[in-house]
Design a protein around this motif. Structure first.
Motif, PDB file in Angstrom:
ATOM      1  N   SER A 150       0.846  -1.192   0.000  1.00 37.59           N
ATOM      2  CA  SER A 150       0.000   0.000   0.000  1.00 37.59           C
ATOM      3  C   SER A 150       0.882   1.243   0.000  1.00 37.59           C
ATOM      4  O   SER A 150       1.573   1.518   0.982  1.00 37.59           O
ATOM      5  N   LYS A 151       0.815   2.015  -1.089  1.00 40.18           N
ATOM      6  CA  LYS A 151       1.675   3.188  -1.239  1.00 40.18           C
ATOM      7  C   LYS A 151       0.887   4.464  -1.505  1.00 40.18           C
ATOM      8  O   LYS A 151       1.474   5.483  -1.882  1.00 40.18           O
ATOM      9  N   PHE A 152      -0.423   4.426  -1.330  1.00 41.92           N
ATOM     10  CA  PHE A 152      -1.249   5.610  -1.514  1.00 41.92           C
ATOM     11  C   PHE A 152      -1.909   5.953  -0.187  1.00 41.92           C
ATOM     12  O   PHE A 152      -2.477   5.081   0.481  1.00 41.92           O
ATOM     13  N   PHE A 153      -1.856   7.235   0.199  1.00 39.52           N
ATOM     14  CA  PHE A 153      -2.364   7.660   1.501  1.00 39.52           C
ATOM     15  C   PHE A 153      -3.177   8.944   1.351  1.00 39.52           C
ATOM     16  O   PHE A 153      -2.766   9.876   0.659  1.00 39.52           O
ATOM     17  N   GLY A 154      -4.326   8.978   2.026  1.00 38.68           N
ATOM     18  CA  GLY A 154      -5.070  10.216   2.175  1.00 38.68           C
ATOM     19  C   GLY A 154      -4.599  10.906   3.435  1.00 38.68           C
ATOM     20  O   GLY A 154      -4.582  10.304   4.510  1.00 38.68           O
ATOM     21  N   ILE A 155      -4.184  12.161   3.313  1.00 39.10           N
ATOM     22  CA  ILE A 155      -3.666  12.920   4.454  1.00 39.10           C
ATOM     23  C   ILE A 155      -4.685  13.993   4.822  1.00 39.10           C
ATOM     24  O   ILE A 155      -4.958  14.914   4.046  1.00 39.10           O
ATOM     25  N   LEU A 156      -5.261  13.861   6.031  1.00 33.76           N
ATOM     26  CA  LEU A 156      -6.320  14.744   6.483  1.00 33.76           C
ATOM     27  C   LEU A 156      -5.908  15.468   7.758  1.00 33.76           C
ATOM     28  O   LEU A 156      -4.835  15.235   8.302  1.00 33.76           O
ATOM     29  N   GLY A 157      -6.832  16.328   8.256  1.00 28.55           N
ATOM     30  CA  GLY A 157      -6.644  17.004   9.519  1.00 28.55           C
ATOM     31  C   GLY A 157      -7.945  16.956  10.306  1.00 28.55           C
ATOM     32  O   GLY A 157      -8.713  16.005  10.180  1.00 28.55           O
ATOM     33  N   GLY A 158      -8.213  18.073  11.017  1.00 31.89           N
ATOM     34  CA  GLY A 158      -7.736  19.423  10.956  1.00 31.89           C
ATOM     35  C   GLY A 158      -7.268  19.874   9.575  1.00 31.89           C
ATOM     36  O   GLY A 158      -7.685  19.364   8.549  1.00 31.89           O
ATOM     37  N   GLU A 159      -6.379  20.845   9.609  1.00 32.13           N
ATOM     38  CA  GLU A 159      -5.735  21.321   8.389  1.00 32.13           C
ATOM     39  C   GLU A 159      -4.327  20.750   8.356  1.00 32.13           C
ATOM     40  O   GLU A 159      -3.456  21.163   9.124  1.00 32.13           O
TER      41      GLU A 159
END
Length: 405
Positions: free
Chosen positions: A100-109
């Motif tokens: 697995s080499k795809f990531f969703g990066i979320l927050g907050g901001e």
């Protein structure tokens, strides 16, 4: 064969080719497209053979901190919890071990998280989707993302001028966000625009005019979500009606045939049947507190990362809470449990003595008081995809995995 749909995709591809540096196009193919073919296959094989569970994708909320205070957001307003750099690096390293080499990066901001750009640069064999409100996406940041080449910003626009200010509870948000959009275009990034659709922005954003507007700003894709009334400031009164959900689905199916940008959703399969990515096991979420959560809006967990996330693989393999959530939700609905049956969700949480993962410490009380609102499961009224290429992609790479029998 839908000639119009293929022609539309060719036009989108040609526009990206003209405005995006070749190196960034190559990174998209080499880091995102090609690895994900094999990642999904490996995930399907693990599911089919009953091997230890590990999701195809991890969504990672790196921090609770945000520079806005949006109504209906599940993130704790004023929260300060954040993953450590060691934990974030460890999540990525452990995931790569499973393909697995795809990531969703979320927050907050997430752009308020110190060290994030360095993580992108370190893991140059991965691809990241950066969920951002765009107000901190300066030219300097966009140029650094261009240099990394492995990030697609997904910029949230929740309405035009007045609706953006109302929803975001700040001034001039729409124009500040557009500055971030235009910084991405100047840098030649492959980027998208996101919208969480509710009653107050439906007429502004579920339109051909908005699609054309997004294309003119240089976006490669437009991602539509359905508003989920969660968090301390939930506003269930603006949740979509069943008829509006049907209209949204029909709009997406029709406009995908000739839209100048790729129209994305994660709610329906190729036949138009509802899908919950968490119930399929396709993705789960890591919270700023280091908790493994079923999805970003269900902020309860029994499993927590150690100091460097080296226990991530074992936690996923052994988590009875996540396994029970996947099984019981898939048996109950193809839609969203938090909208359609929040009481069942609360029962599952109580049955596992799951802990709250937020700073506000009120999430469980919020779930217990939630009213039912319409979800995206349309049952016998399902609307199949018309676009041949999109139908093929959904059938083979996006969803399914036998979760619903």
């Amino acid at each position: 064969m839908n000639v119009t749909a293929y022609t539309s995709l060719m036009k989108i591809g040609w526009r990206i080719f003209r405005q995006t540096p070749i190196r960034l196009q190559w990174k998209f193919v080499w880091n995102f497209c090609w690895p994900n073919v094999w990642n999904i296959r490996r995930f399907e094989r693990r599911q089919r053979k009953g091997e230890p569970f590990f999701p195809a994708f991890n969504m990672i909320s790196v921090t609770e901190t945000c520079n806005l205070a949006c109504g209906g957001c599940w993130v704790t307003r004023g929260g300060r919890k954040s993953l450590t750099i060691e934990q974030l690096d460890g999540i990525i390293c452990e995931s790569k071990r499973h393909g697995s080499k795809f990531f969703g990066i979320l927050g907050g901001e997430p752009l308020m998280y110190r060290g994030l750009l360095g993580i992108f640069e370190k893991h140059d064999d991965c691809y990241f989707q950066l969920f951002t409100n765009g107000t901190l996406l300066t030219d300097d940041v966009a140029q650094r993302l261009r240099k990394a080449g492995n990030v697609t910003p997904l910029i949230s626009i929740e309405g035009l001028e007045q609706e953006s200010d109302r929803r975001r509870q700040a001034n001039d948000v729409y124009q500040r966000t557009l500055q971030g959009v235009r910084a991405c275009r100047r840098a030649g990034l492959i980027f998208g625009i996101a919208a969480s659709i509710c009653q107050s922005n439906f007429d502004e954003l579920v339109t051909r005019q908005h699609i054309e507007r997004v294309a003119q700003e240089g976006a490669a894709y437009l991602w539509y979500y359905i508003y989920r009334p969660v968090g301390a400031d939930a506003h269930p009164e603006v949740a979509l009606t069943r008829e509006q959900i049907r209209r949204l689905r029909q709009f997406l199916v029709d406009e995908r045939m000739n839209a100048p940008v790729a129209l994305i959703d994660v709610y329906w399969d190729d036949k138009g049947q509802a899908i919950c990515p968490g119930a399929t096991g396709m993705s789960h979420h890591v919270s700023p507190s280091g908790a493994l959560e079923f999805c970003p809006v269900i902020q309860m967990a029994t499993d927590f990362l150690n100091v460097d996330a080296s226990n991530l693989t074992g936690l996923y393999a052994d988590s009875q809470f996540l396994a029970d959530m996947r099984r019981k939700i898939a048996q109950t609905t193809r839609g969203c449990i938090i909208m359609e049956n929040p009481q069942l969700m609360a029962d599952i949480i109580r049955g596992h003595d799951a802990r709250e993962t937020t700073s506000r410490a009120t999430a469980m009380a919020e779930y217990e008081q939630m009213a039912h609102v319409p979800g995206h499961d349309m049952g016998d009224d399902a609307i199949p995809e018309k676009s041949s290429p999109y139908r093929w992609l959904k059938k083979h790479y996006f969803f399914g995995f036998g979760a619903y029998g």
